[in-house]
Enzyme design. Structure first.
Site, PDB file in Angstrom:
ATOM      1  N   ARG A   1       0.805  -1.184  -0.143  1.00  0.00           N
ATOM      2  CA  ARG A   1       0.058   0.058   0.183  1.00  0.00           C
ATOM      3  C   ARG A   1       0.960   1.255   0.144  1.00  0.00           C
ATOM      4  NH1 ARG A   1      -5.296  -0.791   1.328  1.00  0.00           N
ATOM      5  NH2 ARG A   1      -5.360   1.412   2.126  1.00  0.00           N
TER       6      ARG A   1
ATOM      7  N   LYS B   1       1.561  -1.995 -18.068  1.00  0.00           N
ATOM      8  CA  LYS B   1       2.555  -2.858 -17.355  1.00  0.00           C
ATOM      9  C   LYS B   1       3.934  -2.476 -17.408  1.00  0.00           C
ATOM     10  CE  LYS B   1       0.239  -4.122 -15.290  1.00  0.00           C
ATOM     11  NZ  LYS B   1      -1.194  -4.067 -15.035  1.00  0.00           N
TER      12      LYS B   1
ATOM     13  N   GLU C   1       5.057   0.408 -15.379  1.00  0.00           N
ATOM     14  CA  GLU C   1       4.902   0.242 -13.925  1.00  0.00           C
ATOM     15  C   GLU C   1       6.257  -0.372 -13.564  1.00  0.00           C
ATOM     16  OE1 GLU C   1       1.088  -0.516 -12.012  1.00  0.00           O
ATOM     17  OE2 GLU C   1       1.074  -1.792 -13.767  1.00  0.00           O
TER      18      GLU C   1
ATOM     19  N   LYS D   1      -0.431  -0.035  -4.380  1.00  0.00           N
ATOM     20  CA  LYS D   1      -1.529  -0.804  -4.874  1.00  0.00           C
ATOM     21  C   LYS D   1      -3.040  -0.119  -4.718  1.00  0.00           C
ATOM     22  CE  LYS D   1      -2.709  -5.066  -6.276  1.00  0.00           C
ATOM     23  NZ  LYS D   1      -2.383  -5.093  -7.669  1.00  0.00           N
TER      24      LYS D   1
HETATM   25  C1  AGP Z   1      -2.284  -1.343 -12.233  1.00  0.00           C
HETATM   26  O1  AGP Z   1      -1.259  -2.258 -12.638  1.00  0.00           O
HETATM   27  C2  AGP Z   1      -2.372  -0.716 -11.210  1.00  0.00           C
HETATM   28  N1  AGP Z   1      -2.573  -1.458 -10.062  1.00  0.00           N
HETATM   29  C3  AGP Z   1      -3.438   0.499 -11.503  1.00  0.00           C
HETATM   30  O2  AGP Z   1      -3.483   0.897 -12.511  1.00  0.00           O
HETATM   31  C4  AGP Z   1      -4.689  -0.209 -10.936  1.00  0.00           C
HETATM   32  O3  AGP Z   1      -5.559  -0.888 -11.754  1.00  0.00           O
HETATM   33  C5  AGP Z   1      -5.672   1.277 -10.518  1.00  0.00           C
HETATM   34  O4  AGP Z   1      -5.153   2.003  -9.355  1.00  0.00           O
HETATM   35  C6  AGP Z   1      -6.988   1.092 -10.285  1.00  0.00           C
HETATM   36  O5  AGP Z   1      -7.256   0.135  -9.072  1.00  0.00           O
HETATM   37  P1  AGP Z   1      -8.431  -0.776  -8.426  1.00  0.00           P
HETATM   38  O6  AGP Z   1      -8.821  -1.700  -9.667  1.00  0.00           O
HETATM   39  O7  AGP Z   1      -7.984  -1.209  -7.036  1.00  0.00           O
HETATM   40  O8  AGP Z   1      -9.517   0.369  -8.370  1.00  0.00           O
END
Ligand code: AGP
Length: 611
Positions: free
Chosen positions: A27, A488, A491, A606
């Site tokens: 987190r 991807k 990131e 996350k």
């Molecule tokens: C992508 O790999 C990320 N983890 C990020 O873009 C994520 O999809 C976005 O923050 C949305 O999160 P959520 O699906 O928990 O709402």
């Protein structure tokens, strides 16, 4: 964003808090800190990861049966020791950890500065803590009362945990807009941003709601609202095992989660899809079927990877169900003035179920009479709880910051939803419906086959790991996969990447193409195959390097591309679930080759619980 953990009971708090922080590090991981209550307060904090804090406190007094801990994703104030949580109040009698943003911190700070307060950090959290202390001292009240008064003045989001040197064994907590779970044990309580810190101790949890305040002691859990009325805690049984949040022999969570996909997709389909009987059972859809059948339009809100799943859902729902679909970035939708009509269906897609923008977007839409349908992974999360109906993705906990198995889980749910609605509406032929059910049923096996060739992507990754940019191109159902592939790569490897519809390339991005630019084509056998073959030619004519994800048996593209990776054949609608797997693996192997901590890439968290 930011992980918080707390413990009060008969055990030593430190080991529980520190192992909880390790589980919540996904987190945020800019700094770490703990506070222990044992005949006075002890605070230890450090810039960096949990391991950095552990090294810094070797030999220190870590006694105490009550403790709190924090892992930070910086908002106000750079990541350093002084901005790390917990923060201590001016008197030193209170300490606090905070997840969220206090939006009116400047006003509160001004008031405190006028009263002579001096701050030792740059954070909004330290201001809130001293604001609470100021109220406590001014009103000669207890901490609980002071907190209640303070929160009525606060705008923004928070989960806060407070310790008071004069109030042994007690943690006071409050929540608005960020998650807080309380684990109920025998003579002990656990607190966490999610349930992972308490999994080996208890399966009984209470999800705290917005505007609730908790007074937590070893043998007592009191929940109140801001009006000081007591609320009966609703205890839920967790359906999660410890193994689900451990690496299970894999080098990284991301790799484990990629390889889990045959079983996570299976879990998502199980109990819902029965291809032999020709049925899909989804109670969330069944309960709302009249709304779906009569819907004039559907709006899908999401962020990041979930937004890419939403885009794919637009293509699928429009094709199969003939319902107009709009896809919105939740962060834009919540602030513009969208037209929402009573009876509009808003689908919110979210892994965490806690993304601040998505949550607020659906709250706004709900106020305007829309019906909210959540496609969420985390059971009991905020989005799941405020939705009128929904479908869980059942992918299990995803710890790696990059979404992988939850993306394919979202796609599986969305395809099932579309098929179910289309079948009920009569907008799909019997043959196509039955064929797609069979295709869906075969996905886990096909994903398994792709994973068996993962090593080939490692070889390709090593060839391109030093690129500074990359283009990802796809058409139709593969366009959202191009966007996801580019996300991807950014990131996990820090390589700049862009995703485009392949035909759009000629309207600008083609200027980037030279002999150094890798261009990833998602070019599986579909309606657009001949068109995308032409696009590959256009890139090759300009000396670009082509990596193509293609269908087994394709004899045309291997002769043109620099590198190819084969995936099994699937219907156009199903193919993205397969072609997304090589996207994940390619990024993973490039990230590893570049020495990136792929589970915790820089600057990311996350769960984005601040806007
Ligand atoms: C992508 O790999 C990320 N983890 C990020 O873009 C994520 O999809 C976005 O923050 C949305 O999160 P959520 O699906 O928990 O709402």
């Amino acid at each position: 964003m930011c992980g918080i953990v707390g413990y009060t009971g008969s055990k030593m708090a430190f080991p529980i808090v520190i192992s909880g922080l390790k589980r919540l590090e996904y987190r945020g991981y800019d700094s770490t800190g703990v506070a222990l209550l044992n005949d006075g307060l002890k605070v230890y904090k450090k810039k960096g990861r949990v391991a950095d804090l552990e090294n810094a406190i070797i030999g220190k007094d870590l006694h105490g049966h009550t403790g709190i801990g924090h892992t930070r994703w910086a908002t106000h104030g750079e990541p350093n020791d002084k901005n790390a949580h917990p923060h201590s109040s001016a008197s030193g009698k209170l300490v606090m950890i905070h997840n969220g943003i206090i939006e009116n911190y400047a006003q509160l700070k001004k008031e405190l500065v006028n009263k002579g307060y001096v701050f030792s950090s740059d954070t909004d959290s330290e201001i809130l803590l001293n604001f609470i202390e100021e109220i406590k001292e001014n009103n000669q009240c207890n901490l609980e009362e002071a907190l209640r008064i303070a929160l009525k003045r606060v705008t923004g989001t928070y989960v806060i945990l407070l310790l008071d040197a004069e109030n042994p064994d007690t943690i006071i907590a409050a929540r608005k807009g960020s998650p807080l779970v309380i684990g109920v044990g025998k003579g002990e309580h656990f607190l966490g941003s999610d349930a992972s810190p308490m999994l080996e101790y208890t399966k009984e949890v209470v999800y705290v709601n917005d505007y609730e305040l908790a007074i937590v002691r070893p043998n007592e859990l009191i929940l109140k609202n801001l009006g000081n009325e007591q609320i009966t805690p609703f205890v839920t049984k967790l359906d999660m095992e410890l193994a689900a949040i451990e690496k299970g022999g894999y080098e990284h969570f991301m790799l484990k989660e990629i390889f889990e996909q045959p079983s996570t997709i299976n879990d998502c389909l199980r109990g819902r899809l029965d291809a032999a009987a020709g049925t899909i059972t989804m109670s969330g859809i069944e309960n709302n079927i009249t709304h779906f059948k009569n819907a004039n339009r559907i709006i899908i809100v999401a962020c990041g990877t979930s937004w890419h799943a939403a885009l794919l859902a637009e293509y699928i729902i429009e094709e199969l169900c003939r319902i107009p679909v709009e896809v919105e970035y939740a962060s834009e939708f919540r602030y513009r003035n969208p037209i929402i009509n009573k009876g509009d269906i808003i689908i919110a897609i979210s892994q965490s179920g806690e993304t601040a923008d998505t949550l607020v977007a659906i709250e706004r839409a709900k106020e305007n009479g829309a019906i909210i349908f959540g496609v969420v992974n985390v059971v009991g999360s905020s989005i799941a709880r405020i939705s009128d109906g929904g479908a869980y993705t059942h992918a299990g906990p995803e710890i790696g910051v990059a979404s992988t198995k939850t993306f394919t889980g979202q796609l599986a749910v969305l395809v099932m939803m579309a098929l179910k609605i289309a079948n009920e509406k009569g907008t799909i032929s019997e043959d196509r419906y039955k064929n797609l059910l069979l295709e869906l049923e075969a996905v886990p096996e096909k994903v398994d086959a792709i994973l068996k060739s993962a090593e080939q992507l490692k070889t390709i990754a090593l060839k391109y790991k030093d690129a500074s940019d990359a283009l990802y191109l796809g058409r139709g159902y593969n366009f959202p996969i191009a966007l996801e592939g580019a996300l991807k790569l950014k990131e996990i490897s820090y390589i700049h990447a862009e995703g485009y519809p392949a035909a759009e390339m000629k309207h600008g991005p083609i200027a980037l193409v030279d002999e150094n630019l890798p261009v990833v084509f998602i070019a599986t056998k579909d309606l657009y195959h001949e068109k995308i073959v032409s696009n590959i030619q256009e890139i090759k004519a300009r000396k670009g390097k082509v990596i193509a994800i293609i269908t087994e048996g394709d004899e045309i593209i291997p002769g043109m591309a620099d590198d190819v990776f084969f995936v099994p054949f699937a219907d156009d609608i199903i193919a993205p679930m397969l072609s997304s797997i090589p996207m994940q693996l390619l990024s993973y192997y490039i990230g590893i080759a570049k020495g990136v901590d792929v589970d915790k890439p820089r600057n990311l968290a996350k769960s984005v619980t601040v806007e």
